[in-house]
Motif scaffolding. Structure first.
Motif, PDB file in Angstrom:
ATOM      1  N   TYR A 165      42.818   9.753  -1.689  1.00  0.00           N
ATOM      2  CA  TYR A 165      42.084  10.207  -0.506  1.00  0.00           C
ATOM      3  C   TYR A 165      41.631  11.663  -0.657  1.00  0.00           C
ATOM      4  O   TYR A 165      40.634  12.059  -0.055  1.00  0.00           O
ATOM      5  N   MET A 166      42.333  12.400  -1.474  1.00  0.00           N
ATOM      6  CA  MET A 166      41.841  13.724  -1.806  1.00  0.00           C
ATOM      7  C   MET A 166      40.583  13.602  -2.662  1.00  0.00           C
ATOM      8  O   MET A 166      39.612  14.331  -2.463  1.00  0.00           O
ATOM      9  N   GLU A 167      40.587  12.646  -3.581  1.00  0.00           N
ATOM     10  CA  GLU A 167      39.382  12.384  -4.370  1.00  0.00           C
ATOM     11  C   GLU A 167      38.249  11.874  -3.481  1.00  0.00           C
ATOM     12  O   GLU A 167      37.090  12.225  -3.689  1.00  0.00           O
ATOM     13  N   GLU A 168      38.586  11.068  -2.497  1.00  0.00           N
ATOM     14  CA  GLU A 168      37.586  10.517  -1.580  1.00  0.00           C
ATOM     15  C   GLU A 168      36.780  11.617  -0.902  1.00  0.00           C
ATOM     16  O   GLU A 168      35.578  11.471  -0.676  1.00  0.00           O
ATOM     17  N   PHE A 169      37.428  12.742  -0.588  1.00  0.00           N
ATOM     18  CA  PHE A 169      36.745  13.815   0.126  1.00  0.00           C
ATOM     19  C   PHE A 169      36.272  14.946  -0.778  1.00  0.00           C
ATOM     20  O   PHE A 169      35.346  15.675  -0.416  1.00  0.00           O
ATOM     21  N   LEU A 170      36.869  15.117  -1.947  1.00  0.00           N
ATOM     22  CA  LEU A 170      36.479  16.223  -2.812  1.00  0.00           C
ATOM     23  C   LEU A 170      35.463  15.830  -3.878  1.00  0.00           C
ATOM     24  O   LEU A 170      34.735  16.696  -4.377  1.00  0.00           O
ATOM     25  N   PHE A 171      35.391  14.558  -4.249  1.00  0.00           N
ATOM     26  CA  PHE A 171      34.383  14.132  -5.221  1.00  0.00           C
ATOM     27  C   PHE A 171      32.997  14.242  -4.586  1.00  0.00           C
ATOM     28  O   PHE A 171      32.747  13.686  -3.515  1.00  0.00           O
ATOM     29  N   ASP A 172      32.069  14.922  -5.241  1.00  0.00           N
ATOM     30  CA  ASP A 172      30.716  15.010  -4.688  1.00  0.00           C
ATOM     31  C   ASP A 172      29.944  13.709  -4.857  1.00  0.00           C
ATOM     32  O   ASP A 172      28.849  13.556  -4.320  1.00  0.00           O
ATOM     33  N   THR A 173      30.494  12.730  -5.604  1.00  0.00           N
ATOM     34  CA  THR A 173      29.897  11.402  -5.711  1.00  0.00           C
ATOM     35  C   THR A 173      30.301  10.504  -4.539  1.00  0.00           C
ATOM     36  O   THR A 173      29.746   9.412  -4.371  1.00  0.00           O
ATOM     37  N   LYS A 174      31.253  10.975  -3.721  1.00  0.00           N
ATOM     38  CA  LYS A 174      31.745  10.178  -2.602  1.00  0.00           C
ATOM     39  C   LYS A 174      31.493  10.849  -1.255  1.00  0.00           C
ATOM     40  O   LYS A 174      31.269  10.166  -0.254  1.00  0.00           O
ATOM     41  N   ALA A 175      31.588  12.184  -1.211  1.00  0.00           N
ATOM     42  CA  ALA A 175      31.502  12.886   0.071  1.00  0.00           C
ATOM     43  C   ALA A 175      30.668  14.142  -0.059  1.00  0.00           C
ATOM     44  O   ALA A 175      30.667  14.806  -1.105  1.00  0.00           O
ATOM     45  N   CYS A 176      29.985  14.465   1.022  1.00  0.00           N
ATOM     46  CA  CYS A 176      29.258  15.724   1.133  1.00  0.00           C
ATOM     47  C   CYS A 176      29.829  16.468   2.330  1.00  0.00           C
ATOM     48  O   CYS A 176      29.598  16.075   3.486  1.00  0.00           O
ATOM     49  N   LEU A 177      30.580  17.510   2.074  1.00  0.00           N
ATOM     50  CA  LEU A 177      31.186  18.297   3.141  1.00  0.00           C
ATOM     51  C   LEU A 177      30.230  19.397   3.589  1.00  0.00           C
ATOM     52  O   LEU A 177      29.451  19.919   2.785  1.00  0.00           O
ATOM     53  N   PRO A 178      30.281  19.764   4.861  1.00  0.00           N
ATOM     54  CA  PRO A 178      29.485  20.912   5.305  1.00  0.00           C
ATOM     55  C   PRO A 178      30.132  22.204   4.823  1.00  0.00           C
ATOM     56  O   PRO A 178      31.248  22.199   4.288  1.00  0.00           O
ATOM     57  N   LYS A 179      29.467  23.315   5.023  1.00  0.00           N
ATOM     58  CA  LYS A 179      30.055  24.596   4.653  1.00  0.00           C
ATOM     59  C   LYS A 179      31.059  25.027   5.709  1.00  0.00           C
ATOM     60  O   LYS A 179      31.018  24.583   6.851  1.00  0.00           O
ATOM     61  N   ASN A 180      31.965  25.917   5.303  1.00  0.00           N
ATOM     62  CA  ASN A 180      32.934  26.537   6.213  1.00  0.00           C
ATOM     63  C   ASN A 180      33.915  25.529   6.807  1.00  0.00           C
ATOM     64  O   ASN A 180      34.142  25.477   8.010  1.00  0.00           O
ATOM     65  N   VAL A 181      34.520  24.741   5.926  1.00  0.00           N
ATOM     66  CA  VAL A 181      35.536  23.772   6.333  1.00  0.00           C
ATOM     67  C   VAL A 181      36.927  24.357   6.103  1.00  0.00           C
ATOM     68  O   VAL A 181      37.177  24.988   5.072  1.00  0.00           O
ATOM     69  N   SER A 182      37.838  24.132   7.056  1.00  0.00           N
ATOM     70  CA  SER A 182      39.252  24.454   6.872  1.00  0.00           C
ATOM     71  C   SER A 182      39.933  23.224   6.294  1.00  0.00           C
ATOM     72  O   SER A 182      39.847  22.136   6.873  1.00  0.00           O
TER      73      SER A 182
END
Length: 211
Positions: free
Chosen positions: A135-152
Motif C-alpha cells: 500500500y505504500m507502493e500503491e501511493f508512492l509509485f508514480d505509475t499508480k498514484a498522482c499525489l498533489p503538492k504539499n502532502v503530510s
C-alpha cells in the motif's frame, strides 16, 4: 456468527423511501468481530470510517476524512472506487496488512499499460503506518498514484526503506518530492539520502503510532 444479510437489514427500513438507506455487513474472522454500516444517502457527514471491500460506492461530496480497514487486500481498483466516491477527500488513513493479489511491476511497461493512475486532487494528509508494503507502493509509485503538492505523509520508517530501495528507486521519486511534512515511526535514523529523497519535506521522527 449468524449475521443478518443486507436484505434483512434493508427490510427493517420499509417505511423509508427506496435507496435512501444504505447498509452492508462485515465480519473480521481474525479479529473475531463484526460491524454493520447503516447510513442515509446522500450523506452529509464529513467523516467516513472503517470502510472495507464491501463498500458499495456512491457519491459523497461532503466527506473529507476517510478511514480504510480490512482483513482482505485492497486492490488498485478499490482505491479508484474510493476516489470516485469521495472526490473531495483531504485525509486518508489505511489499515491493512494483507498483500495485494494483483500487483504491477514498476519495471515492465506491459504490466502497467492497463493500470489507471489515480489522481488524489485534494489530499493533504495520508497515513500509511499500519499497512503492508504494497500500500505504500500503491501511493508512492508514480505509475499508480498522482499525489498533489504539499502532502503530510505518515509512514513506518523501515517499510519506507524497503519500498524506496533505501532511497534509490526512481518510480517513487516524483511523489516523494511532493511531500512537505514527513512523519516517520519506528526506527530513529536520519540520513542524507532520506532528506535528498524528500527534498521539500520537513522530517519528524516519532514513536510507534497505531490506529
Amino acid at each position: 456468527m449468524n449475521l443478518p444479510s443486507r436484505d434483512d437489514i434493508q427490510r427493517t427500513f420499509i417505511d423509508f423511501p427506496n435507496d435512501q438507506i444504505i447498509s452492508y455487513v462485515d465480519y473480521f474472522s481474525e479479529e473475531k468481530r463484526s460491524q454493520c454500516h447503516i447510513y442515509s444517502y446522500p450523506s452529509l457527514m464529513p467523516y467516513c470510517g472503517s470502510i472495507t471491500n464491501n463498500f458499495p460506492g456512491g457519491l459523497f461530496k461532503n466527506v473529507r476524512t476517510v478511514f480504510l480497514h480490512d482483513e482482505y487486500p485492497f486492490e488498485h481498483e478499490f482505491f479508484l472506487r474510493i476516489v470516485q466516491s469521495f472526490p473531495y477527500m483531504q485525509e486518508l488513513c489505511v489499515n491493512n496488512f494483507k498483500s495485494q493479489n494483483r500487483k504491477h511491476s514498476d519495471e515492465s511497461s506491459n504490466d502497467n499499460q492497463n493500470l489507471s493512475v489515480i489522481k488524489y486532487f485534494f489530499l493533504s494528509e495520508l497515513r500509511l503506518v499500519d499497512v503492508h508494503d504494497d500500500y505504500m507502493e500503491e501511493f508512492l509509485f508514480d505509475t499508480k498514484a498522482c499525489l498533489p503538492k504539499n502532502v503530510s505523509l505518515h509512514l513506518n520508517y523501515e517499510s519506507l526503506q524497503r519500498v524506496t530501495h533505501y532511497f534509490a528507486r526512481d518510480v517513487t521519486r516524483m511523489n516523494c518530492a511532493k511531500i512537505d511534512m514527513l512523519y516517520l515511526y519506528g526506527e530513529r535514523k536520519r540520513s542524507n539520502s532520506l532528506q535528498e529523497y524528500f527534498p521539500n519535506a520537513e522530517i519528524h521522527f516519532s514513536g510507534f503510532m497505531g490506529i
